[in-house]
Enzyme design. Sequence first.
Site, PDB file in Angstrom:
ATOM      1  N   PRO A   1       0.795  -1.221   0.000  1.00 52.83           N
ATOM      2  CG  PRO A   1       0.019  -1.016   2.156  1.00 52.83           C
ATOM      3  CD  PRO A   1       0.897  -1.837   1.292  1.00 52.83           C
ATOM      4  CD  GLU A   2       2.888   3.632  -3.928  1.00 53.85           C
ATOM      5  OE1 GLU A   2       2.875   4.849  -4.170  1.00 53.85           O
ATOM      6  OE2 GLU A   2       3.318   2.787  -4.728  1.00 53.85           O
TER       7      GLU A   2
ATOM      8  CE  LYS B   1       4.803   4.768   0.913  1.00 60.69           C
ATOM      9  NZ  LYS B   1       6.055   4.177   0.407  1.00 60.69           N
TER      10      LYS B   1
ATOM     11  NE  ARG C   1      11.224  -1.350  -4.865  1.00 63.51           N
ATOM     12  CZ  ARG C   1      10.274  -1.103  -3.970  1.00 63.51           C
ATOM     13  NH1 ARG C   1      10.383  -0.085  -3.169  1.00 63.51           N
ATOM     14  NH2 ARG C   1       9.247  -1.891  -3.872  1.00 63.51           N
TER      15      ARG C   1
END
Length: 258
Positions: A2-3, A44, A243
Amino acid sequence: MPELPEVEITRRNLRRWLAGGTVTRSFDRRLVGRRVVGVGRRGKWLRIELDGRLLFSHLGMTGKWLKRGTGEPRLRWERARLDVTDGMEAWSTRFVDLRRFGQLIVACEDIEAWTSLGPDPLLDGLDASGLARALGRRRRAIKEALMDQSIVAGIGNIMATEALWRARVDPRARTDALSGSQLRAVARAVTATIERSLKAGAKAEMEYVHDAGARNPFRIYRRAGQRCPRCGAVLLRVVIAGRGTAYCPSCQRPGATT
DNA sequence: AACGGAACCTGAAAGC
DNA sequence: TGCTTTCAGGTTCCGT
Protein backbone atom coordinates in the site's frame (compact mmCIF):
# COMPACT_ATOMS: atom_id res chain seq x y z
CA MET A 1 1.82 -3.09 -1.01
CA PRO A 2 0.00 0.00 0.00
CA GLU A 3 0.86 3.62 -0.61
CA LEU A 4 -0.84 6.77 0.60
CA PRO A 5 -4.26 6.19 -1.07
CA GLU A 6 -4.68 2.66 0.30
CA VAL A 7 -3.48 3.72 3.74
CA GLU A 8 -5.98 6.61 3.71
CA ILE A 9 -8.80 4.22 2.78
CA THR A 10 -7.66 1.93 5.59
CA ARG A 11 -7.72 4.88 7.98
CA ARG A 12 -11.33 5.67 7.06
CA ASN A 13 -12.31 2.03 7.50
CA LEU A 14 -10.59 1.77 10.88
CA ARG A 15 -12.18 4.99 12.08
CA ARG A 16 -15.63 3.61 11.21
CA TRP A 17 -14.88 0.27 12.82
CA LEU A 18 -13.05 1.43 15.94
CA ALA A 19 -13.74 5.04 16.93
CA GLY A 20 -15.88 5.29 20.05
CA GLY A 21 -15.46 1.61 20.84
CA THR A 22 -13.75 0.08 23.85
CA VAL A 23 -11.10 -2.59 23.33
CA THR A 24 -12.19 -5.96 24.73
CA ARG A 25 -9.42 -8.12 23.31
CA SER A 26 -6.05 -7.22 21.84
CA PHE A 27 -2.69 -8.64 20.77
CA ASP A 28 -1.26 -6.33 23.43
CA ARG A 29 -2.68 -6.30 27.00
CA ARG A 30 -1.87 -2.60 27.42
CA LEU A 31 -4.70 -1.73 25.04
CA VAL A 32 -7.50 -3.74 26.68
CA GLY A 33 -10.16 -1.61 28.37
CA ARG A 34 -9.19 1.57 26.57
CA ARG A 35 -11.51 3.60 24.36
CA VAL A 36 -10.55 4.45 20.78
CA VAL A 37 -10.62 8.20 20.32
CA GLY A 38 -9.73 8.42 16.62
CA VAL A 39 -7.58 7.21 13.77
CA GLY A 40 -4.99 9.41 12.03
CA ARG A 41 -2.57 9.00 9.15
CA ARG A 42 0.62 10.61 7.93
CA GLY A 43 2.21 9.23 4.79
CA LYS A 44 1.99 5.45 5.03
CA TRP A 45 1.67 5.40 8.83
CA LEU A 46 -1.59 4.91 10.71
CA ARG A 47 -1.98 6.19 14.27
CA ILE A 48 -4.83 4.76 16.33
CA GLU A 49 -5.39 7.01 19.29
CA LEU A 50 -6.78 5.45 22.49
CA ASP A 51 -7.18 6.95 25.97
CA GLY A 52 -3.63 7.06 27.22
CA ARG A 53 -2.00 5.00 24.48
CA LEU A 54 -1.16 5.20 20.78
CA LEU A 55 -1.04 2.30 18.35
CA PHE A 56 1.05 2.89 15.22
CA SER A 57 0.47 0.63 12.24
CA HIS A 58 2.48 0.36 9.04
CA LEU A 59 1.13 -1.96 6.35
CA GLY A 60 4.50 -2.80 4.79
CA MET A 61 4.05 -4.52 1.43
CA THR A 62 1.07 -6.77 2.09
CA GLY A 63 -0.59 -5.61 5.32
CA LYS A 64 -4.38 -5.19 5.54
CA TRP A 65 -6.88 -4.48 8.29
CA LEU A 66 -10.12 -6.44 7.89
CA LYS A 67 -13.40 -6.44 9.82
CA ARG A 68 -14.73 -9.76 11.06
CA GLY A 69 -17.04 -11.15 13.74
CA THR A 70 -15.50 -11.78 17.16
CA GLY A 71 -16.22 -15.49 16.84
CA GLU A 72 -14.60 -15.96 13.45
CA PRO A 73 -11.45 -18.07 13.42
CA ARG A 74 -7.97 -16.77 12.87
CA LEU A 75 -7.47 -15.76 9.25
CA ARG A 76 -4.69 -17.00 7.03
CA TRP A 77 -1.65 -14.72 7.64
CA GLU A 78 -3.37 -13.03 10.60
CA ARG A 79 -0.80 -11.44 12.89
CA ALA A 80 -2.90 -9.42 15.32
CA ARG A 81 -6.47 -8.60 16.27
CA LEU A 82 -8.27 -5.80 18.02
CA ASP A 83 -11.81 -6.49 19.23
CA VAL A 84 -14.07 -3.65 20.36
CA THR A 85 -17.58 -3.10 21.69
CA ASP A 86 -19.79 -0.04 21.80
CA GLY A 87 -21.93 -1.58 24.54
CA MET A 88 -24.51 -2.95 22.12
CA GLU A 89 -22.49 -4.77 19.49
CA ALA A 90 -19.07 -6.36 19.40
CA TRP A 91 -16.80 -6.96 16.44
CA SER A 92 -13.23 -7.69 15.54
CA THR A 93 -10.56 -6.12 13.35
CA ARG A 94 -7.77 -8.35 12.10
CA PHE A 95 -4.32 -7.43 10.80
CA VAL A 96 -3.18 -9.83 8.08
CA ASP A 97 0.26 -9.55 6.50
CA LEU A 98 1.61 -12.25 4.20
CA ARG A 99 5.15 -10.93 3.83
CA ARG A 100 5.40 -9.70 7.43
CA PHE A 101 7.04 -6.36 6.61
CA GLY A 102 4.24 -4.52 8.43
CA GLN A 103 4.66 -3.07 11.91
CA LEU A 104 2.47 -2.56 14.98
CA ILE A 105 3.92 -0.36 17.70
CA VAL A 106 2.25 0.52 21.01
CA ALA A 107 3.54 3.79 22.47
CA CYS A 108 2.67 6.59 24.88
CA GLU A 109 3.83 9.36 22.60
CA ASP A 110 4.60 9.91 18.91
CA ILE A 111 7.39 7.74 17.55
CA GLU A 112 10.26 9.00 15.41
CA ALA A 113 9.03 7.25 12.27
CA TRP A 114 5.90 9.44 12.60
CA THR A 115 7.50 12.76 13.50
CA SER A 116 10.30 12.58 10.92
CA LEU A 117 7.96 12.35 7.91
CA GLY A 118 8.04 15.05 5.25
CA PRO A 119 4.90 16.90 4.10
CA ASP A 120 1.87 14.73 3.38
CA PRO A 121 0.30 15.73 0.05
CA LEU A 122 -3.28 15.32 1.32
CA LEU A 123 -2.86 16.83 4.78
CA ASP A 124 -0.35 19.57 4.03
CA GLY A 125 -0.78 20.07 0.31
CA LEU A 126 2.11 20.03 -2.12
CA ASP A 127 3.09 22.88 -4.42
CA ALA A 128 6.17 23.61 -6.49
CA SER A 129 7.85 25.79 -3.88
CA GLY A 130 7.19 23.28 -1.10
CA LEU A 131 8.53 20.51 -3.29
CA ALA A 132 11.62 22.52 -4.25
CA ARG A 133 12.27 23.28 -0.58
CA ALA A 134 11.93 19.60 0.38
CA LEU A 135 14.23 18.49 -2.42
CA GLY A 136 16.95 20.86 -1.30
CA ARG A 137 20.09 20.90 -3.40
CA ARG A 138 20.49 17.14 -3.75
CA ARG A 139 21.13 15.73 -7.19
CA ARG A 140 19.59 12.27 -7.13
CA ALA A 141 16.91 11.03 -9.52
CA ILE A 142 13.51 12.66 -9.04
CA LYS A 143 11.80 9.29 -8.66
CA GLU A 144 14.12 8.25 -5.86
CA ALA A 145 13.57 11.59 -4.11
CA LEU A 146 9.78 11.28 -4.35
CA MET A 147 9.92 7.87 -2.65
CA ASP A 148 12.00 9.26 0.24
CA GLN A 149 9.50 9.56 3.10
CA SER A 150 11.33 12.52 4.62
CA ILE A 151 10.93 14.48 1.36
CA VAL A 152 7.27 13.68 0.67
CA ALA A 153 5.32 11.29 2.89
CA GLY A 154 3.27 8.51 1.32
CA ILE A 155 4.73 8.14 -2.18
CA GLY A 156 5.90 4.66 -3.15
CA ASN A 157 6.90 2.96 -6.38
CA ILE A 158 3.50 3.13 -8.05
CA MET A 159 2.54 6.73 -7.18
CA ALA A 160 6.04 7.90 -8.21
CA THR A 161 5.90 6.03 -11.52
CA GLU A 162 2.38 7.23 -12.34
CA ALA A 163 2.89 10.84 -11.22
CA LEU A 164 6.08 11.30 -13.25
CA TRP A 165 4.36 9.94 -16.34
CA ARG A 166 1.49 12.37 -15.76
CA ALA A 167 3.97 15.23 -15.30
CA ARG A 168 5.89 14.18 -18.45
CA VAL A 169 9.14 14.05 -16.50
CA ASP A 170 11.76 11.32 -16.96
CA PRO A 171 12.03 9.39 -13.66
CA ARG A 172 15.86 9.46 -13.95
CA ALA A 173 15.98 13.27 -14.25
CA ARG A 174 18.15 14.75 -11.52
CA THR A 175 16.28 16.92 -9.08
CA ASP A 176 18.69 19.81 -9.49
CA ALA A 177 18.06 19.80 -13.26
CA LEU A 178 14.27 20.26 -13.16
CA SER A 179 12.81 23.51 -14.46
CA GLY A 180 10.24 25.51 -12.52
CA SER A 181 7.47 24.32 -14.80
CA GLN A 182 8.57 20.71 -14.37
CA LEU A 183 8.48 21.11 -10.59
CA ARG A 184 4.99 22.57 -10.81
CA ALA A 185 3.92 19.69 -13.03
CA VAL A 186 5.33 17.10 -10.61
CA ALA A 187 3.68 18.70 -7.58
CA ARG A 188 0.31 18.82 -9.36
CA ALA A 189 0.70 15.31 -10.73
CA VAL A 190 1.48 13.80 -7.32
CA THR A 191 -1.71 15.22 -5.85
CA ALA A 192 -3.83 14.32 -8.88
CA THR A 193 -2.47 10.75 -8.99
CA ILE A 194 -3.19 10.21 -5.30
CA GLU A 195 -6.71 11.57 -5.64
CA ARG A 196 -7.43 9.39 -8.67
CA SER A 197 -6.26 6.31 -6.80
CA LEU A 198 -8.25 7.26 -3.74
CA LYS A 199 -11.47 7.45 -5.75
CA ALA A 200 -10.80 4.18 -7.54
CA GLY A 201 -9.82 2.21 -4.46
CA ALA A 202 -12.40 2.91 -1.74
CA LYS A 203 -13.46 -0.49 -0.46
CA ALA A 204 -13.82 -2.22 2.88
CA GLU A 205 -11.47 -4.98 1.77
CA MET A 206 -8.48 -3.52 -0.01
CA GLU A 207 -7.23 -5.25 -3.12
CA TYR A 208 -3.60 -4.69 -4.07
CA VAL A 209 -2.44 -4.94 -7.67
CA HIS A 210 -0.16 -7.89 -6.95
CA ASP A 211 -2.87 -9.94 -5.17
CA ALA A 212 -3.72 -13.16 -6.99
CA GLY A 213 -6.26 -12.40 -9.70
CA ALA A 214 -6.14 -8.61 -9.25
CA ARG A 215 -6.28 -6.34 -12.31
CA ASN A 216 -3.81 -3.53 -12.93
CA PRO A 217 -5.74 -0.24 -12.74
CA PHE A 218 -2.70 1.95 -13.41
CA ARG A 219 -1.75 3.83 -16.56
CA ILE A 220 1.88 2.73 -16.98
CA TYR A 221 2.93 0.97 -13.77
CA ARG A 222 4.08 -2.54 -14.78
CA ARG A 223 3.19 -1.90 -18.41
CA ALA A 224 6.66 -1.81 -20.00
CA GLY A 225 6.39 -3.24 -23.50
CA GLN A 226 2.87 -1.88 -23.95
CA ARG A 227 2.06 1.42 -25.64
CA CYS A 228 2.00 4.79 -23.90
CA PRO A 229 -1.68 5.75 -23.41
CA ARG A 230 -0.80 9.33 -24.32
CA CYS A 231 1.54 9.17 -27.31
CA GLY A 232 1.56 5.53 -28.39
CA ALA A 233 5.32 4.93 -28.05
CA VAL A 234 6.40 1.62 -26.51
CA LEU A 235 6.98 1.97 -22.75
CA LEU A 236 10.40 0.96 -21.39
CA ARG A 237 11.53 -0.36 -18.02
CA VAL A 238 14.46 0.83 -15.98
CA VAL A 239 15.51 0.14 -12.38
CA ILE A 240 15.76 3.17 -10.09
CA ALA A 241 16.72 2.79 -6.43
CA GLY A 242 16.22 -0.93 -6.83
CA ARG A 243 12.62 -0.64 -8.03
CA GLY A 244 11.23 -1.46 -11.46
CA THR A 245 10.07 1.68 -13.24
CA ALA A 246 8.03 1.95 -16.44
CA TYR A 247 8.38 5.17 -18.42
CA CYS A 248 7.66 6.58 -21.85
CA PRO A 249 10.90 7.41 -23.72
CA SER A 250 8.97 9.71 -26.02
CA CYS A 251 6.87 11.99 -23.84
CA GLN A 252 8.68 11.94 -20.48
CA ARG A 253 11.47 14.54 -20.62
CA PRO A 254 14.81 14.74 -18.85
CA GLY A 255 15.67 17.82 -16.81
CA ALA A 256 15.99 21.21 -18.48
CA THR A 257 19.71 21.35 -17.74
CA THR A 258 22.41 18.75 -17.44
C1' DA B 1 28.04 11.68 2.26
C1' DA B 2 26.27 8.92 -1.30
C1' DC B 3 25.10 4.83 -3.84
C1' DG B 4 24.30 0.12 -5.07
C1' DG B 5 23.12 -4.19 -3.31
C1' DA B 6 21.51 -7.38 0.11
C1' DA B 7 18.50 -8.37 3.68
C1' DC B 8 14.00 -9.17 5.88
C1' DC B 9 9.53 -12.72 4.26
C1' DT B 10 6.26 -15.41 1.40
C1' DG B 11 4.31 -16.09 -2.51
C1' DA B 12 2.70 -15.85 -7.85
C1' DA B 13 3.86 -15.91 -12.45
C1' DA B 14 6.85 -16.64 -16.13
C1' DG B 15 10.58 -19.26 -18.25
C1' DC B 16 12.76 -23.62 -19.45
C1' DT C 1 4.75 -31.68 -15.15
C1' DG C 2 8.17 -29.85 -12.34
C1' DC C 3 12.11 -27.12 -11.35
C1' DT C 4 14.24 -22.48 -11.58
C1' DT C 5 14.21 -17.68 -11.94
C1' DT C 6 12.21 -13.22 -11.51
C1' DC C 7 9.46 -9.97 -9.54
C1' DA C 8 6.64 -7.96 -5.93
C1' DG C 9 2.94 -0.75 -4.21
C1' DG C 10 8.35 -1.15 2.06
C1' DT C 11 12.26 -0.04 4.91
C1' DT C 12 16.88 -0.66 6.79
C1' DC C 13 21.54 -1.93 7.03
C1' DC C 14 26.11 -2.71 5.23
C1' DG C 15 30.19 -2.26 2.53
C1' DT C 16 32.64 0.52 -0.88
